[in-house]
Design a protein around this motif. Sequence first.
Motif, short mmCIF file in Angstrom:
data_model
loop_
_atom_site.label_atom_id
_atom_site.label_comp_id
_atom_site.label_asym_id
_atom_site.label_seq_id
_atom_site.Cartn_x
_atom_site.Cartn_y
_atom_site.Cartn_z
N GLY A 86 0.80 -1.21 0.00
CA GLY A 86 0.00 0.00 0.00
C GLY A 86 0.83 1.26 0.00
N LYS A 87 0.20 2.36 0.36
CA LYS A 87 0.86 3.66 0.38
C LYS A 87 0.69 4.31 1.75
CE LYS A 87 0.30 4.60 -4.57
NZ LYS A 87 -0.21 5.53 -5.58
N PHE A 88 1.60 5.22 2.01
CA PHE A 88 1.57 5.95 3.28
C PHE A 88 2.00 7.39 3.01
CE2 PHE A 88 4.09 7.55 6.90
CZ PHE A 88 3.08 7.64 7.85
N ALA A 89 1.19 8.34 3.43
CA ALA A 89 1.50 9.77 3.25
C ALA A 89 1.35 10.49 4.58
CB ALA A 89 0.58 10.39 2.20
N LEU A 90 2.40 11.18 4.98
CA LEU A 90 2.40 11.94 6.22
C LEU A 90 2.66 13.41 5.90
CD1 LEU A 90 2.44 12.23 9.32
CD2 LEU A 90 4.88 11.67 9.25
N GLY A 91 1.80 14.27 6.38
CA GLY A 91 1.98 15.71 6.21
C GLY A 91 1.97 16.40 7.56
N VAL A 92 3.02 17.15 7.85
CA VAL A 92 3.13 17.90 9.10
C VAL A 92 3.10 19.39 8.77
CG1 VAL A 92 4.55 18.40 11.11
CG2 VAL A 92 4.46 16.07 10.21
N THR A 93 2.28 20.13 9.48
CA THR A 93 2.14 21.57 9.24
C THR A 93 2.35 22.34 10.54
OG1 THR A 93 0.54 21.17 7.47
CG2 THR A 93 0.66 23.40 8.35
N GLN A 94 3.23 23.34 10.49
CA GLN A 94 3.44 24.26 11.61
C GLN A 94 3.15 25.67 11.10
OE1 GLN A 94 4.61 23.10 14.65
NE2 GLN A 94 6.07 21.45 14.30
N THR A 95 2.14 26.33 11.70
CA THR A 95 1.72 27.65 11.25
C THR A 95 1.81 28.64 12.41
OG1 THR A 95 0.17 26.64 9.69
CG2 THR A 95 -0.11 28.99 10.16
N ILE A 96 2.59 29.70 12.22
CA ILE A 96 2.74 30.74 13.25
C ILE A 96 1.68 31.81 13.02
CG2 ILE A 96 4.26 32.51 14.21
CD1 ILE A 96 6.62 30.80 13.46
N GLU A 97 0.92 32.12 14.06
CA GLU A 97 -0.13 33.13 13.99
C GLU A 97 0.12 34.18 15.07
OE1 GLU A 97 -3.75 30.90 14.43
OE2 GLU A 97 -3.85 30.45 12.27
N PRO A 98 0.54 35.40 14.69
CA PRO A 98 0.81 36.45 15.68
C PRO A 98 -0.46 36.84 16.44
CG PRO A 98 1.71 37.03 13.53
CD PRO A 98 0.81 35.85 13.31
N THR A 99 -0.29 37.14 17.72
CA THR A 99 -1.39 37.65 18.52
C THR A 99 -1.72 39.07 18.06
OG1 THR A 99 -0.63 36.34 20.40
CG2 THR A 99 -2.20 38.11 20.85
N PRO A 100 -2.98 39.36 17.72
CA PRO A 100 -3.32 40.71 17.25
C PRO A 100 -2.96 41.78 18.28
CG PRO A 100 -5.13 39.18 16.82
CD PRO A 100 -4.14 38.46 17.70
N ILE A 101 -2.21 42.78 17.82
CA ILE A 101 -1.82 43.96 18.60
C ILE A 101 -0.86 43.61 19.74
CG2 ILE A 101 -2.62 45.94 19.95
CD1 ILE A 101 -5.24 45.81 18.39
N LEU A 102 -1.23 42.66 20.59
CA LEU A 102 -0.40 42.32 21.75
C LEU A 102 0.82 41.51 21.32
CD1 LEU A 102 -3.23 41.30 24.25
CD2 LEU A 102 -2.06 43.52 24.06
N PRO A 103 1.88 41.51 22.15
CA PRO A 103 3.06 40.70 21.83
C PRO A 103 2.72 39.21 21.90
CG PRO A 103 3.56 42.38 23.49
CD PRO A 103 2.07 42.35 23.34
N GLY A 104 3.56 38.41 21.25
CA GLY A 104 3.39 36.97 21.31
C GLY A 104 2.76 36.40 20.06
N ALA A 105 2.67 35.07 20.03
CA ALA A 105 2.10 34.36 18.88
C ALA A 105 1.73 32.95 19.32
CB ALA A 105 3.08 34.32 17.71
N ASN A 106 0.88 32.32 18.53
CA ASN A 106 0.52 30.92 18.73
C ASN A 106 0.99 30.12 17.52
OD1 ASN A 106 -0.79 31.26 21.24
ND2 ASN A 106 -2.64 31.96 20.20
N VAL A 107 1.16 28.84 17.72
CA VAL A 107 1.57 27.94 16.64
C VAL A 107 0.51 26.85 16.49
CG1 VAL A 107 3.33 26.37 15.77
CG2 VAL A 107 4.00 28.38 17.09
N LYS A 108 -0.07 26.76 15.30
CA LYS A 108 -1.02 25.70 14.99
C LYS A 108 -0.25 24.52 14.42
CE LYS A 108 -4.91 26.54 13.03
NZ LYS A 108 -5.92 27.01 12.04
#
Length: 259
Positions: free
Chosen positions: A23-45
């Motif tokens: 068979g087949k196997f497909a792995l996809g990993v995604t890291q998305t940085i999303e800045p916090t609006p106005i305030l410092p910092g960010a989150n990572v999805k």
Amino acid sequence: MREVNRRLALLAASGLLATACFGKFALGVTQTIEPTPILPGANVKQELNIEADGLLGTAVKQALTDAAAKSQAQPQSGTQWQIRDSSDGSAVHLRMFRSVNLTEAQTAVAQSSTGGFDVGTMNIRADDWGLARHYAVRIVVTPSAPSTPAGTPTGTDATSQQLAKAILAGITYDYYVGLPGIVTATNGVPGDQSRLVWHLDLASGSERVLTAESIYPDLPRLVVLLVAIVLIIGAVFVRSRSRRPITAEPPIFTGPPQP
């Protein structure tokens, strides 16, 4: 020449046989940085998408089952993964996702929590320049195949090695990184949805270093700054008018009435 053609035909047949059997196997990993609006910092999805079928699908399901058992015996710390499972029989369709802060995103993810898959170790440098932010990402990942399915050849002869390579050819590992703003440097290639992508080679077994940098013009902060400037100018103007002294105008002399 005939010998070369025979070997090529054998390799092609081995690939078709491996795909049909394993068979087949497909792995996809995604890291998305999303800045916090106005305030410092960010989150990572963070997101893992897994698709597999055949014996590889069975091996993936077994790996995930073992990971679930380990996590119950030894509860994992940190933000737990949300799982959406739409598998059907040996066909595996799995999506795992979570959202974490920058500190937790840089903590190594235990493979026991992801079914034995290495999602890499991320290092993020975030510089706040006021009206712009700078992000530099470095990820070290060692691609690895799922648990070896039953029936995989383990011999060291040329035919077994060719068949093993054909099995790995049916396995893909794509790594995606989403950065806010304008990408200024990377060793990846542009992908869909404004993401960078790396196609990792499972056959090499060596670690890969993924790097990317971007500058994010902070438009929400710029809007807030402009609004604040307008309000300050308006307040100064109103205050200056309210403090302006009022001078009484002298009466107009019209003289005695004419007869």
